[in-house]
Design a protein around this motif. Structure first.
Motif, short mmCIF file in Angstrom:
data_model
loop_
_atom_site.label_atom_id
_atom_site.label_comp_id
_atom_site.label_asym_id
_atom_site.label_seq_id
_atom_site.Cartn_x
_atom_site.Cartn_y
_atom_site.Cartn_z
N LYS A 1 0.95 -1.10 -0.26
CA LYS A 1 0.14 -0.23 0.17
C LYS A 1 0.73 0.99 0.15
CE LYS A 1 -4.15 -2.27 2.09
NZ LYS A 1 -4.34 -1.46 1.49
N THR B 1 -1.84 4.49 6.69
CA THR B 1 -1.42 2.84 5.69
C THR B 1 -1.42 1.91 6.79
OG1 THR B 1 -0.76 4.70 3.94
CG2 THR B 1 -0.38 1.86 3.80
N ARG C 1 -2.84 2.19 10.01
CA ARG C 1 -4.17 2.09 10.14
C ARG C 1 -5.23 1.22 9.68
NH1 ARG C 1 -5.88 7.29 9.79
NH2 ARG C 1 -5.42 7.55 12.03
N GLU C 2 -4.97 1.36 8.30
CA GLU C 2 -5.55 0.67 7.56
C GLU C 2 -4.91 -0.83 7.00
OE1 GLU C 2 -6.28 1.12 2.55
OE2 GLU C 2 -5.51 2.05 3.12
N GLN D 1 -6.89 -2.75 10.96
CA GLN D 1 -8.16 -2.87 10.72
C GLN D 1 -8.96 -3.51 10.20
OE1 GLN D 1 -9.50 1.82 9.49
NE2 GLN D 1 -9.83 2.10 11.42
#
Length: 153
Positions: free
Chosen positions: A42, A113, A115-116, A119
């Motif tokens: 990412k 990024t 965090r994404e 999650q």
């Protein structure tokens, strides 16, 4: 979990501790590698991709090396130490970031990024929170450029 990003302050004291070993215990080597590879894939498509090699083979080497850092810092085998011959991993990571102009905005993108991918990870929230606290605090130490404050603020 809200994954709050706290502000980095110029010359601010940052106290942090390494994450618990729970993340590594739950994910194991392969799970940690997948987490970090997802993160760096990412990053390669993010607004901070320019901080990383654009050659796919060179980027792959950075991804592998940084994954070893996170695996070790989370309690996995000492694979980063063996490769880099570093005694203090955190100090080394701070030192190598000095070669880049890292603003708070870049840190926000990096953390956003992370965090994404966190999650999307289906593990105990307390384990993710512990790792997030490390990322949030430690990443403040990589910020080395600050915007001048406006005289009107």
């Amino acid at each position: 979990m809200n994954y709050e990003i706290t502000r980095a302050c110029k010359n601010g004291k940052v106290e942090f501790k390494n994450p618990s070993t729970d993340l590594y215990k739950v994910l194991g080597y392969d799970g940690m590698q997948k987490l970090l590879y997802d993160f760096y894939d990412k990053i390669y498509d993010s607004d901070i991709a320019h901080f990383f090699p654009q050659d796919p083979d060179e980027f792959e080497e950075v991804k592998k090396k940084n994954t070893k850092f996170f695996i070790q810092i989370c309690g996995g085998p000492s694979i980063y130490d063996e490769e880099m011959k570093q005694k203090d991993l955190n100090e080394y990571m701070i030192e190598i970031h000095k070669n880049f102009s890292i603003y708070e905005k870049s840190r926000d993108e990096w953390l956003g990024t992370f965090r994404e991918v966190l999650q999307g990870l289906e593990i105990d929230e307390e384990i993710k929170n512990d790792f997030w606290q490390y990322l949030d605090k430690f990443s403040k130490l990589t910020v080395n450029r600050y915007l001048k404050e406006s005289a009107y603020v």
